[in-house]
Design a protein around this motif. Structure first.
Motif, PDB file in Angstrom:
ATOM      1  N   VAL A 101     -27.714 123.237  52.485  1.00 41.37           N
ATOM      2  CA  VAL A 101     -27.796 121.815  52.133  1.00 41.37           C
ATOM      3  C   VAL A 101     -28.602 121.089  53.207  1.00 41.37           C
ATOM      4  N   THR A 102     -29.059 119.890  52.865  1.00 40.51           N
ATOM      5  CA  THR A 102     -29.835 119.099  53.817  1.00 40.51           C
ATOM      6  C   THR A 102     -29.612 117.626  53.528  1.00 40.51           C
ATOM      7  N   LEU A 103     -30.130 116.772  54.376  1.00 36.98           N
ATOM      8  CA  LEU A 103     -30.025 115.337  54.166  1.00 36.98           C
ATOM      9  C   LEU A 103     -31.248 114.816  53.414  1.00 36.98           C
ATOM     10  N   LEU A 138     -25.226 118.265  59.832  1.00 44.93           N
ATOM     11  CA  LEU A 138     -26.485 117.872  59.201  1.00 44.93           C
ATOM     12  C   LEU A 138     -27.097 116.660  59.901  1.00 44.93           C
ATOM     13  N   SER A 142     -15.713 119.288  54.955  1.00 39.53           N
ATOM     14  CA  SER A 142     -17.011 118.782  54.524  1.00 39.53           C
ATOM     15  C   SER A 142     -17.532 117.697  55.462  1.00 39.53           C
ATOM     16  N   ASN A 173     -33.524 112.630  46.968  1.00 39.61           N
ATOM     17  CA  ASN A 173     -32.530 113.569  46.452  1.00 39.61           C
ATOM     18  C   ASN A 173     -32.789 113.829  44.968  1.00 39.61           C
ATOM     19  N   HIS A 230     -28.294 119.666  47.838  1.00 41.22           N
ATOM     20  CA  HIS A 230     -28.250 121.125  47.730  1.00 41.22           C
ATOM     21  C   HIS A 230     -29.671 121.661  47.598  1.00 41.22           C
ATOM     22  N   THR A 256     -22.459 125.182  48.796  1.00 39.62           N
ATOM     23  CA  THR A 256     -22.263 124.056  49.702  1.00 39.62           C
ATOM     24  C   THR A 256     -22.005 124.598  51.104  1.00 39.62           C
ATOM     25  N   GLN A 266     -19.353 119.471  58.177  1.00 35.43           N
ATOM     26  CA  GLN A 266     -20.680 119.891  57.736  1.00 35.43           C
ATOM     27  C   GLN A 266     -21.665 118.734  57.776  1.00 35.43           C
ATOM     28  N   ARG A 267     -21.214 117.569  57.350  1.00 31.15           N
ATOM     29  CA  ARG A 267     -22.110 116.411  57.353  1.00 31.15           C
ATOM     30  C   ARG A 267     -22.508 116.030  58.781  1.00 31.15           C
ATOM     31  N   GLN A 327     -27.929 111.164  51.685  1.00 31.73           N
ATOM     32  CA  GLN A 327     -26.909 111.920  50.968  1.00 31.73           C
ATOM     33  C   GLN A 327     -27.112 113.407  51.275  1.00 31.73           C
ATOM     34  N   VAL A 328     -26.120 114.213  50.929  1.00 29.42           N
ATOM     35  CA  VAL A 328     -26.256 115.661  51.105  1.00 29.42           C
ATOM     36  C   VAL A 328     -26.914 116.249  49.859  1.00 29.42           C
TER      37      VAL A 328
END
Length: 325
Positions: A268-270, A230, A223, A276, A253, A263, A226-227, A250-251
């Motif tokens: 996902v996006t920032l 992003l 994870s 959020n 969905h 996930t 992944q971040r 934050q991440v």
């Protein structure tokens, strides 16, 4: 005489007349053999010695005035730093600067900068930096020590460290700039030098396909990878108009987790904390050709997709220009 008179006027009323007379004589003697700056400094130190407690401080007012602010990054990459430090912060920084800001320490001009122990006489003699420049370089050493300690924990799902994204083409050419998780530009020469430190994250993308080609990182969970992707793809909150950089996000969905959202990195996006939560109130978020789009709820807009260009000004270029950017 003006300096001495000002000194005597500011002395508390309880000071013994003999102390006042002795102090006046001392300052007169100092003033006869030095300039006004030396006399003024001597008067200040003498006043402190006589009234060591000084005026009673207003702790609440002092705490209200404290601040430290990073200014906007200038065209040459430099950033102004302003602030007002309370006594505790100053007392904490003084010994650090005395060590790391001493002549010969943390000198970027040295082949192997001294960051521990005592610099050699050659390092001291060849150090032509000013004291403020040495303090600046000491801050870099202090930051690296903190980041590499492993004791800063995590922030928004990632270890507290420097995250930079760039393209493979710029990295190979040694030109251009990378973009940090804070939204600042980092010249390629600085990026390459920093990437040599194991606790910095470097995400390299192909400029034309936007495919993640390489992720240089310490051992972390998937994870975390992944971040990092992003950070490189979104650079900050993707809600149109939001200026929060990647470090403050934050991440999110795109399809709510409660509605079986995945996930996956393309799902996902920032988004900052506020956006959020906002995205759960009727907004639709999706990925189109590598670009995150937000569609407002029908009651707020006609429904057209919106893109945040603040973190990606290059997307405003024409297609022909973009391919050469």
């Amino acid at each position: 005489m003006t300096i001495i008179r000002f000194f005597l006027d500011r002395l508390p009323g309880w000071v013994d007349p003999e102390v006042k007379e002795l102090s006046e004589g001392t300052l007169a003697s100092v003033g006869s053999g030095t300039g006004p700056d030396e006399l003024r400094k001597t008067a200040e130190k003498l006043a402190t010695a006589i009234d060591q407690d000084g005026p009673k401080p207003d702790d609440k007012e002092r705490a209200r005035k404290r601040f430290l602010r990073l200014g906007p990054q200038q065209a040459d990459g430099m950033t102004p730093l302003t602030g007002l430090l309370d006594p505790e912060v100053r007392a904490t920084i003084e010994p650090i600067l005395s060590k790391f800001g001493a002549p010969g320490m943390c000198n970027p001009a040295d082949h192997e900068p001294r960051t521990s122990g005592t610099p050699s006489q050659e390092q001291i003699d060849s150090d032509d930096r000013t004291a403020p420049q040495r303090n600046h370089d000491a801050l870099i050493a202090l930051g690296r020590c903190a980041l590499s300690s492993g004791e800063l924990g995590q922030h928004n799902g990632l270890p507290v460290t420097v995250i930079v994204s760039t393209t493979l083409q710029d990295l190979q050419a040694g030109t251009g700039s990378g973009v940090t998780g804070g939204g600042s530009l980092l010249p390629m020469a600085d990026l390459i030098r920093m990437a040599a430190h194991a606790h910095h994250y470097l995400a390299v993308f192909d400029k034309h396909t936007n495919e993640a080609l390489y992720l240089g990182r310490t051992k972390r969970l998937a994870s975390v990878g992944q971040r990092i992707v992003l950070h490189a793809r979104d650079r900050g909150c993707t809600k149109p108009g939001c200026t929060v950089p990647g470090y403050g996000t934050q991440v999110h969905h795109m399809t709510s987790w409660a509605r079986n959202g995945l996930t996956d990195v393309d799902a996902v996006t920032l988004a900052c904390g506020g956006d959020n939560r906002l995205a759960e109130n009727g907004w639709t978020v999706h990925l189109q050709d590598g670009v995150v789009q937000w569609i407002p709820p029908p009651e707020l807009d006609v429904g057209q997709a919106r893109v945040n260009y603040l973190h990606h000004p290059e997307r405003l270029l024409t297609p022909d220009d973009e391919s050469a950017a």
